[in-house]
Design a protein around this motif. Structure first.
Motif, short mmCIF file in Angstrom:
data_model
loop_
_atom_site.label_atom_id
_atom_site.label_comp_id
_atom_site.label_asym_id
_atom_site.label_seq_id
_atom_site.Cartn_x
_atom_site.Cartn_y
_atom_site.Cartn_z
N ALA A 55 0.85 -1.19 0.00
CA ALA A 55 0.00 0.00 0.00
C ALA A 55 0.88 1.24 0.00
CB ALA A 55 -0.90 0.00 1.23
N GLY A 56 0.66 2.11 -0.96
CA GLY A 56 1.40 3.37 -1.01
C GLY A 56 2.87 3.22 -1.34
N GLN A 57 3.27 2.10 -1.90
CA GLN A 57 4.67 1.89 -2.21
C GLN A 57 5.04 2.71 -3.43
OE1 GLN A 57 5.66 -2.13 -3.32
NE2 GLN A 57 7.65 -1.97 -2.34
N SER A 58 6.09 3.50 -3.30
CA SER A 58 6.53 4.30 -4.43
C SER A 58 7.60 3.54 -5.20
CB SER A 58 7.07 5.65 -3.95
OG SER A 58 8.15 5.44 -3.06
N PRO A 59 7.76 3.85 -6.49
CA PRO A 59 8.78 3.15 -7.26
C PRO A 59 10.17 3.49 -6.71
CG PRO A 59 7.77 4.90 -8.57
CD PRO A 59 7.03 4.82 -7.27
N PRO A 60 11.11 2.57 -6.81
CA PRO A 60 12.44 2.83 -6.27
C PRO A 60 13.11 3.98 -7.01
CG PRO A 60 12.43 0.80 -7.56
CD PRO A 60 11.01 1.29 -7.48
N GLU A 61 13.86 4.77 -6.27
CA GLU A 61 14.60 5.88 -6.89
C GLU A 61 15.86 5.32 -7.54
OE1 GLU A 61 15.39 9.18 -4.33
OE2 GLU A 61 13.48 8.93 -3.31
N GLU A 62 16.37 6.05 -8.53
CA GLU A 62 17.61 5.65 -9.16
C GLU A 62 18.73 5.71 -8.13
OE1 GLU A 62 17.67 4.35 -12.02
OE2 GLU A 62 15.70 4.95 -12.69
N ASN A 63 19.68 4.82 -8.24
CA ASN A 63 20.78 4.80 -7.29
C ASN A 63 22.03 5.47 -7.86
OD1 ASN A 63 21.51 2.93 -9.14
ND2 ASN A 63 21.34 1.17 -7.79
N TYR A 64 21.86 6.14 -8.98
CA TYR A 64 22.97 6.84 -9.62
C TYR A 64 22.48 8.20 -10.11
CZ TYR A 64 20.56 5.09 -13.75
OH TYR A 64 19.61 4.80 -14.68
N VAL A 65 23.44 9.08 -10.38
CA VAL A 65 23.12 10.37 -10.98
C VAL A 65 24.01 10.52 -12.21
CG1 VAL A 65 23.15 12.88 -10.70
CG2 VAL A 65 22.51 11.42 -8.77
N VAL A 66 23.40 10.70 -13.37
CA VAL A 66 24.12 10.94 -14.61
C VAL A 66 23.48 12.14 -15.28
CG1 VAL A 66 24.80 10.01 -16.87
CG2 VAL A 66 24.65 8.48 -14.90
N ILE A 67 24.29 13.19 -15.49
CA ILE A 67 23.81 14.41 -16.15
C ILE A 67 24.78 14.74 -17.27
CG2 ILE A 67 23.30 16.86 -15.87
CD1 ILE A 67 22.77 16.24 -12.87
N ASP A 68 24.27 14.74 -18.50
CA ASP A 68 25.09 15.02 -19.68
C ASP A 68 26.35 14.16 -19.72
OD1 ASP A 68 23.29 16.99 -20.54
OD2 ASP A 68 24.28 18.53 -19.31
N GLY A 69 26.20 12.89 -19.37
CA GLY A 69 27.33 11.96 -19.41
C GLY A 69 28.26 12.04 -18.22
N LYS A 70 28.03 12.97 -17.32
CA LYS A 70 28.86 13.10 -16.12
C LYS A 70 28.14 12.41 -14.96
CE LYS A 70 30.82 17.42 -17.69
NZ LYS A 70 30.95 18.85 -17.45
N VAL A 71 28.92 11.85 -14.05
CA VAL A 71 28.34 11.04 -12.98
C VAL A 71 28.64 11.60 -11.60
CG1 VAL A 71 28.49 8.93 -14.37
CG2 VAL A 71 30.36 9.51 -12.81
N ASP A 72 27.81 11.21 -10.63
CA ASP A 72 28.05 11.56 -9.23
C ASP A 72 29.21 10.74 -8.69
OD1 ASP A 72 26.50 9.18 -9.38
OD2 ASP A 72 25.88 9.45 -7.31
N ARG A 73 29.67 11.09 -7.50
CA ARG A 73 30.81 10.42 -6.89
C ARG A 73 30.55 8.93 -6.65
NH1 ARG A 73 35.34 11.70 -5.51
NH2 ARG A 73 35.05 13.95 -5.53
N VAL A 74 29.34 8.57 -6.23
CA VAL A 74 28.99 7.17 -5.97
C VAL A 74 29.18 6.33 -7.24
CG1 VAL A 74 27.05 5.61 -5.47
CG2 VAL A 74 27.43 7.63 -4.05
N THR A 75 28.64 6.82 -8.35
CA THR A 75 28.73 6.09 -9.62
C THR A 75 30.17 6.04 -10.12
OG1 THR A 75 26.49 6.85 -10.11
CG2 THR A 75 27.75 5.96 -11.95
N TYR A 76 30.91 7.12 -9.92
CA TYR A 76 32.31 7.16 -10.34
C TYR A 76 33.14 6.13 -9.57
CZ TYR A 76 36.81 8.95 -11.84
OH TYR A 76 38.07 9.06 -12.39
N ILE A 77 32.92 6.05 -8.28
CA ILE A 77 33.64 5.06 -7.47
C ILE A 77 33.28 3.66 -7.94
CG2 ILE A 77 33.82 4.06 -5.14
CD1 ILE A 77 33.56 6.98 -4.08
N GLY A 78 32.01 3.44 -8.30
CA GLY A 78 31.59 2.15 -8.85
C GLY A 78 32.37 1.79 -10.10
N TRP A 79 32.57 2.77 -10.98
CA TRP A 79 33.37 2.53 -12.19
C TRP A 79 34.80 2.15 -11.81
CZ3 TRP A 79 37.67 5.46 -13.49
CH2 TRP A 79 38.31 5.05 -14.66
N GLN A 80 35.38 2.87 -10.83
CA GLN A 80 36.75 2.58 -10.40
C GLN A 80 36.87 1.16 -9.86
OE1 GLN A 80 37.30 5.91 -7.66
NE2 GLN A 80 38.96 6.66 -8.97
#
Length: 166
Positions: free
Chosen positions: A22-47
């Motif tokens: 009941a009232g469950q919202s869809p999961p949020e993305e766990n990454y941020v990508v804007i114009d091909g650039k990524v947040d620190r979390v996603t960058y560390i994942g790539w490393q």
């Protein structure tokens, strides 16, 4: 009769709330990508991927002769399921559905055909290491999952990502 209906409805509401349906919202993305650039979390994942996983799964996680394409598999797994698979060792052999050829008269015939096919194009079994003893991987499962899901969702290419300004 009316009281039983209310009890039934109350019970259903309680069950739905308890299970989170009941009232469950869809999961949020766990990454941020804007114009091909990524947040620190996603960058560390790539490393982490580049340093520990790319030698088997390929630089863009799209698979090699010895390890599967993770961009096709990651969306089947929750972050917890992914963590369990990465941290624990597992051994992959020929899937059962590949051992039975369509149109075969018997199981023995199907296995014979599968063995002949493997002899023509041998596929080495995959021995996935257990990463729980490696802090470079173990401590960055969330980051690794973020990068892989961004790749799988098609919002990030296989090249070295650029870090978003903070």
């Amino acid at each position: 009769m009316v009281i039983k209906s209310y009890r039934c409805i109350a019970f259903l509401v309680l069950v739905l709330c308890a299970t989170g349906a009941a009232g469950q919202s869809p999961p949020e993305e766990n990454y941020v990508v804007i114009d091909g650039k990524v947040d620190r979390v996603t960058y560390i994942g790539w490393q982490v991927f580049s340093e520990n996983c790319a030698r088997c799964h390929g630089s863009g996680a799209s698979g090699t002769d010895i390890a599967p394409d993770l961009t096709e598999r990651i969306n089947w797994l929750s972050q917890d399921q992914f963590r369990i698979r990465v941290l624990n060792r597992y051994f992959v052999t020929v899937p059962l559905d590949e051992a039975v050829a369509e149109g075969s008269e018997t199981v023995e015939h199907a296995l014979e055909e599968a063995m002949e096919a493997r002899a023509e194009k041998p596929i080495a079994p995959v021995d996935m290491p257990r990463w729980r003893d490696n802090p470079d991987v173990r401590d960055h499962i969330r980051e690794l999952y973020a990068w892989l899901t961004a790749r799988a969702d098609g919002v990030l290419g296989p090249e070295i990502p650029e870090l978003l300004p903070e």
